[in-house]
Write a protein that holds these residues in place. Structure first.
Motif, mmCIF file in Angstrom:
data_model
loop_
_atom_site.group_PDB
_atom_site.id
_atom_site.type_symbol
_atom_site.label_atom_id
_atom_site.label_comp_id
_atom_site.label_asym_id
_atom_site.label_seq_id
_atom_site.Cartn_x
_atom_site.Cartn_y
_atom_site.Cartn_z
ATOM 1 N N GLY A 138 8.317 -12.871 -1.419
ATOM 2 C CA GLY A 138 9.526 -12.054 -1.563
ATOM 3 C C GLY A 138 9.451 -10.811 -0.692
ATOM 4 O O GLY A 138 8.400 -10.465 -0.147
ATOM 5 N N ILE A 139 10.609 -10.140 -0.626
ATOM 6 C CA ILE A 139 10.777 -9.035 0.316
ATOM 7 C C ILE A 139 9.906 -7.821 -0.055
ATOM 8 O O ILE A 139 9.380 -7.125 0.820
ATOM 9 N N ASP A 140 9.718 -7.586 -1.377
ATOM 10 C CA ASP A 140 8.896 -6.430 -1.776
ATOM 11 C C ASP A 140 7.459 -6.605 -1.303
ATOM 12 O O ASP A 140 6.828 -5.663 -0.808
ATOM 13 N N GLU A 141 6.962 -7.821 -1.459
ATOM 14 C CA GLU A 141 5.592 -8.087 -1.029
ATOM 15 C C GLU A 141 5.481 -7.969 0.500
ATOM 16 O O GLU A 141 4.514 -7.409 1.024
ATOM 17 N N LEU A 142 6.508 -8.449 1.180
ATOM 18 C CA LEU A 142 6.516 -8.371 2.649
ATOM 19 C C LEU A 142 6.542 -6.898 3.095
ATOM 20 O O LEU A 142 5.799 -6.492 3.998
ATOM 21 N N THR A 143 7.378 -6.093 2.426
ATOM 22 C CA THR A 143 7.456 -4.663 2.767
ATOM 23 C C THR A 143 6.106 -4.016 2.540
ATOM 24 O O THR A 143 5.636 -3.223 3.354
ATOM 25 N N ALA A 144 5.471 -4.354 1.416
ATOM 26 C CA ALA A 144 4.155 -3.762 1.097
ATOM 27 C C ALA A 144 3.132 -4.117 2.173
ATOM 28 O O ALA A 144 2.292 -3.297 2.536
ATOM 29 N N ILE A 145 3.209 -5.335 2.700
ATOM 30 C CA ILE A 145 2.266 -5.753 3.745
ATOM 31 C C ILE A 145 2.425 -4.869 4.984
ATOM 32 O O ILE A 145 1.469 -4.469 5.622
ATOM 33 N N TYR A 146 3.683 -4.498 5.279
ATOM 34 C CA TYR A 146 3.944 -3.710 6.488
ATOM 35 C C TYR A 146 3.787 -2.203 6.257
ATOM 36 O O TYR A 146 3.755 -1.435 7.189
ATOM 37 N N GLN A 147 3.785 -1.777 4.986
ATOM 38 C CA GLN A 147 3.924 -0.351 4.720
ATOM 39 C C GLN A 147 2.632 0.433 4.568
ATOM 40 O O GLN A 147 1.614 -0.099 4.167
ATOM 41 N N THR A 148 2.713 1.752 4.865
ATOM 42 C CA THR A 148 1.593 2.661 4.609
ATOM 43 C C THR A 148 2.143 3.853 3.838
ATOM 44 O O THR A 148 2.031 4.984 4.278
ATOM 45 N N GLY A 149 2.813 3.595 2.739
ATOM 46 C CA GLY A 149 3.534 4.674 2.057
ATOM 47 C C GLY A 149 2.686 5.515 1.114
ATOM 48 O O GLY A 149 1.590 5.134 0.722
ATOM 49 N N ASP A 150 3.192 6.722 0.804
ATOM 50 C CA ASP A 150 2.556 7.588 -0.188
ATOM 51 C C ASP A 150 3.332 7.481 -1.503
ATOM 52 O O ASP A 150 4.501 7.133 -1.508
ATOM 53 N N ALA A 151 2.670 7.802 -2.599
ATOM 54 C CA ALA A 151 3.347 7.763 -3.889
ATOM 55 C C ALA A 151 4.412 8.858 -3.925
ATOM 56 O O ALA A 151 4.198 9.939 -3.378
ATOM 57 N N PRO A 152 5.563 8.596 -4.548
ATOM 58 C CA PRO A 152 6.608 9.622 -4.574
ATOM 59 C C PRO A 152 6.199 10.827 -5.422
ATOM 60 O O PRO A 152 5.503 10.669 -6.431
ATOM 61 N N LYS A 153 6.627 12.007 -4.989
ATOM 62 C CA LYS A 153 6.305 13.226 -5.739
ATOM 63 C C LYS A 153 7.466 13.572 -6.654
ATOM 64 O O LYS A 153 8.601 13.209 -6.361
#
Ligand SMILES: C[S@@+](CC[C@H](N)C(=O)[O-])C[C@H]1O[C@@H](n2cnc3c(N)ncnc32)[C@H](O)[C@@H]1O
Length: 365
Positions: free
Chosen positions: A147-162
């Motif tokens: 699914g798209i969320d898993e695909l986004t996670a594979i590509y992402q280097t995000g920080d936790a929201p503040k």
């Protein structure tokens, strides 16, 4: 093989035929494309014109909420969108020149709400929707993503929201009253350290809230609020804010000083002086004197600087500490290797040299 698609810009008559919601979505996609272009160009040159938020919340953007959502979502999915467009092999040189709009509309066609075939980019991408969907399916299978969320996670280097921090402008509003008002919208907590700071859940959108619009509260992060609080100016003091625009700390000083005494707010950049003056007007403070000039050229022994009792020095910085707030983690340059980039190191050295000069000058008072 590239196939051609119908391509015509939306006429006024076409736009008039849309429902209000469709029309507003059509314009939001164009406003989002402009913001995205600015953000991506700044990111490529490592010279940001402004953060995503500051660009979206500039007065020229009409549909701020929808534009902000579109820019953030497109940035979040950008590596995927680029890959899909490449795999689908539909982008010719004409569309390469309008890449920003193409990215936004691809996001909206694949994952969002673009269904109407008004607007050249919408027509083009809806015409190719099957190819785009098939490229997405293949990408999911190649990356073994469910699914798209898993695909986004594979590509992402995000920080936790503040969480969203809000400083109550005590020149205009009582803290208890601000809590009561904001509590109508969402859960509000007091910060344990700073009495005028409130904590709201991450993602709370307050940009159109009346308390923000009338300057009763400022959307200001905790680190930013700590500065004036740490200085602890007393009412009646003479304080110099050396590098002051856009003025969040200046007006915090004014609130802590209960609008008594004098604050000299120095700012070098003319455009930012305008923003500083807007912030001061919004805050209702009357004890701030703006100086448009170079802090390094102010002479400590000369009036009015010779009566200064405290200096708040917040010189230009790398912004790395506020990257999550600025949504920089969504930008293509936000990678682990970013700091090793030569232009970045030169920029950091220049900033550090200025900070050292500014600190030395401040200490000469
Ligand atoms: C980090 S920002 C200040 C943010 C501000 N304290 C606030 O909280 O809203 C630094 C500011 O210093 C200004 N600046 C840079 N060099 C300066 C100088 N030599 N003299 C005065 N201002 C300067 C920049 O234009 C920028 O607006």
């Amino acid at each position: 093989m590239r196939s051609s698609a119908p391509s015509a810009a939306a006429s006024k008559a076409d736009i008039r035929r849309l429902s209000n919601a469709e029309r507003s979505a059509y314009f939001a996609r164009r406003e989002a494309a402009k913001v995205l272009r600015c953000v991506l160009q700044g990111d490529a040159r490592r010279r940001a014109v402004g953060s995503v938020k500051s660009l979206v919340y500039s007065p020229s953007v009409r549909n701020k909420r929808a534009t902000f959502a579109l820019v953030c979502q497109t940035l979040k999915h950008l590596p995927i969108i680029k890959q899909i467009l490449e795999d689908a092999d539909i982008v010719n040189s004409k569309w390469k020149r309008k890449e920003d709009l193409l990215f936004i509309v691809t996001y909206d066609v694949l994952f969002g709400q673009a269904k109407q075939s008004i607007g050249d980019a919408e027509k083009f991408l809806i015409h190719h929707k099957i190819k785009l969907q098939s490229a997405l399916e293949q990408l999911l299978s190649r990356k073994k993503a469910n699914g798209i969320d898993e695909l986004t996670a594979i590509y992402q280097t995000g920080d936790a929201p503040k969480p969203r921090y809000v400083r109550v402008n005590t020149l205009k509003l009582d803290i208890g009253y601000a809590m009561l008002e904001l509590d109508k919208l969402t859960k509000v907590q007091k910060d344990g350290l700073l009495p005028d700071l409130l904590i709201l859940p991450a993602g709370t959108d307050l940009h159109d809230h009346p308390l923000v619009l009338n300057g009763s509260v400022f959307m200001q992060g905790k680190a930013s609020c700590m500065v004036a609080a740490a200085l602890r100016p007393e009412p009646g003091w003479a304080v110099l804010d050396a590098c002051s625009a856009p003025g969040n700390k200046t007006v915090h000083l004014a609130a802590l000083m209960r609008d008594e005494g004098e604050i000299i707010a120095c700012e070098l950049n003319e455009q930012r002086v305008n923003r500083l003056e807007d912030t001061i007007r919004l805050s209702g403070a009357s004890n701030i004197h703006v100086v448009h000039g170079d802090f390094l050229n102010l002479t400590p022994s000369v009036h009015p600087y010779n009566k200064v009792q405290a200096i708040l020095l917040d010189p230009s910085c790398s912004g790395s500490g506020t990257s999550a707030e600025r949504l920089d983690h969504l930008l293509p340059s936000y990678t682990a290797g970013h700091a090793a980039d030569g232009t970045e190191i030169a920029r950091l050295n220049k900033l550090a040299a200025f900070q050292k000069k500014a600190l030395t000058h401040a200490l000469s008072y």
